[in-house]
Design a protein around this motif. Sequence first.
Motif, mmCIF file in Angstrom:
data_model
loop_
_atom_site.group_PDB
_atom_site.id
_atom_site.type_symbol
_atom_site.label_atom_id
_atom_site.label_comp_id
_atom_site.label_asym_id
_atom_site.label_seq_id
_atom_site.Cartn_x
_atom_site.Cartn_y
_atom_site.Cartn_z
ATOM 1 N N PHE A 76 0.813 -1.223 0.000
ATOM 2 C CA PHE A 76 0.000 0.000 0.000
ATOM 3 C C PHE A 76 0.844 1.270 0.000
ATOM 4 N N THR A 77 2.074 1.171 -0.456
ATOM 5 C CA THR A 77 2.976 2.321 -0.451
ATOM 6 C C THR A 77 3.514 2.529 -1.851
ATOM 7 N N SER A 78 3.471 3.752 -2.321
ATOM 8 C CA SER A 78 3.950 4.044 -3.672
ATOM 9 C C SER A 78 5.367 3.507 -3.892
ATOM 10 N N PRO A 79 5.650 3.027 -5.090
ATOM 11 C CA PRO A 79 7.037 2.674 -5.399
ATOM 12 C C PRO A 79 7.909 3.918 -5.369
ATOM 13 N N THR A 80 9.209 3.711 -5.231
ATOM 14 C CA THR A 80 10.134 4.836 -5.086
ATOM 15 C C THR A 80 10.655 5.276 -6.463
ATOM 16 N N GLY A 106 1.373 10.398 -2.591
ATOM 17 C CA GLY A 106 2.667 9.716 -2.677
ATOM 18 C C GLY A 106 2.978 9.241 -4.085
ATOM 19 N N ASP A 107 2.008 8.582 -4.724
ATOM 20 C CA ASP A 107 2.233 8.065 -6.073
ATOM 21 C C ASP A 107 2.593 9.195 -7.034
#
Lengths: 328, 216
Positions: A76-80, A106-107
């Motif tokens: 559930f966390t945007s890729p870097t 974030g995305d």
Amino acid sequence: MKKLMNEVGHYVDEMLDGIVLAHPELRRLPGTTVLVRAKKADKVALVSGGGSGHEPAHGGFVGPGMLDAAVAGEMFTSPTPDQILEAIRAVHGDQGVLLIVKNYTGDVMNFEMAAEMATMEGIHVEQVVVDDDVAVQNSTHTIGRRGIAGTVFVHKIAGAAAEAGYPLETVAQIAKRTIANVHSMGVALSPCTVPASGQPSFQLADDEIEIGIGIHGEPGVRREPIRPADDVVDTLLDTILENAAIQAGDDVAVLVNGLGATPLSELYIANRRIAKRLAEQSVNIQQTRVGEYMTSLEMAGFSISLLKLDHELTKLLNAPATTIAWRS
Amino acid sequence: MLTTSAFVAFIQAYTNRLDELQPLLDQLDNQIGDGDHGTNMTRGFHAANERLTSTPTDDLGALSQTVAMTLLSSVGGASGPLYATVFLRFSAQWKGQSQVDAKEITEAIVQARDGLVVRGKAHVGEKTMIDVWSPAAQTLQENPTVSGLLKAATVAAEAAVGTRELVAGKGRAAYLGERSRGTCDPGSVSSAVFFEEFANVIVGGVEKTPWPTLVS
């Protein structure tokens, strides 16, 4: 918490390994969380991605006719940006790259930073942001609507446009038209548990449902008592139709998307009502997809997406695609 | 005065505090977001801490750059680019210097605040880390001294607690509208802890805010 997993820190890594072992037509870029298909240099390359936990999104839509690469973030966390940049470098040919991003703070930030880095390397990059969730009010003062399951239509249609050899500007325009034409809304019957936290994302009583849910276990916009499936469908569909300029005689595609722990039988019960309601309004359903396309771990619930079609979008929607989770 | 060894000690101390506060930060994020702020920050700063101890240098700019790039590649979400922006601005400000004084620290903090505004597109009052960075930077600007740093840490903590009453305008909490009121913004709390540990490394003797009893 009860999960079929080994080390929580290896969750995404082991999942990606499992995907490429099952689907050798996909390849994982070494040392990254990026899944790619065999490179095709003479077309616009499509890169999408987002947090993990939405499987089959996004790797499940990599393949001929859809995406060229999918970047998986932590749960559930945007890729870097560095991972997104690796994806862009791996798939770009001589026609440029289109990034398909879901509208989350974030995305958008991480993809923007990757796009800036790729541009500095001389790669032509365009970015489109999907914001199909009508549960969230649209306003210039907020970050706007979220991107949810309707994103899959954007992958499909932009993918077909790229495969047809359209230039980057045209593929981006078609993607934007698809985004403008797709509206979605979801409901949860039970929350999900992120492996690292071990706690359910919110609490719901046995007789409660959460309306206007996102796809990250975040709470929805309001909580209501559970009621018959047809009523729940009506609540979602009414809001979608209020927001979408869909009129009698229009053509649409319907996506009934399970959020991870909804029996297919219940999704079909929901679809029955959707079809009836649209028929009453003389809206023509050109295509219906029922199943899991963009999930939220083991959340019970579903979302409805309606895509208003025109001649070109219909043609692109029906064009061939061969991916894990979408075939046509 | 901030030296390179103080900088490394700061990252170490901040990482330790994040370890302690991870459950709290996750819990706050769970109430109004997606529940992973503590997890993501802890992962990122542990990576940064390891990278710093394995690459010694006497350049504060280079150290800040290392932290920024590590956070960018290991945090994800919105916190990754935002905290990376803070250290990128520090890096630009402190390039080639082995130690900086309170004035140069103030200038870097102000630059970091401006960078956060540009990257996050948030304004004061929208229940984001800007609600902490903005008054803290302003406090330092008015008093760019060691005692100003102490004051900034106090102001930051008060501001983080104050985000409880705000309705979110940016970030995932914004989708909740009115329901985001009543919970402190986790990014604001991690920012206040940042100022607390930063002041403590430079001045020493800063009392640790009892965050779990204050905000949960």
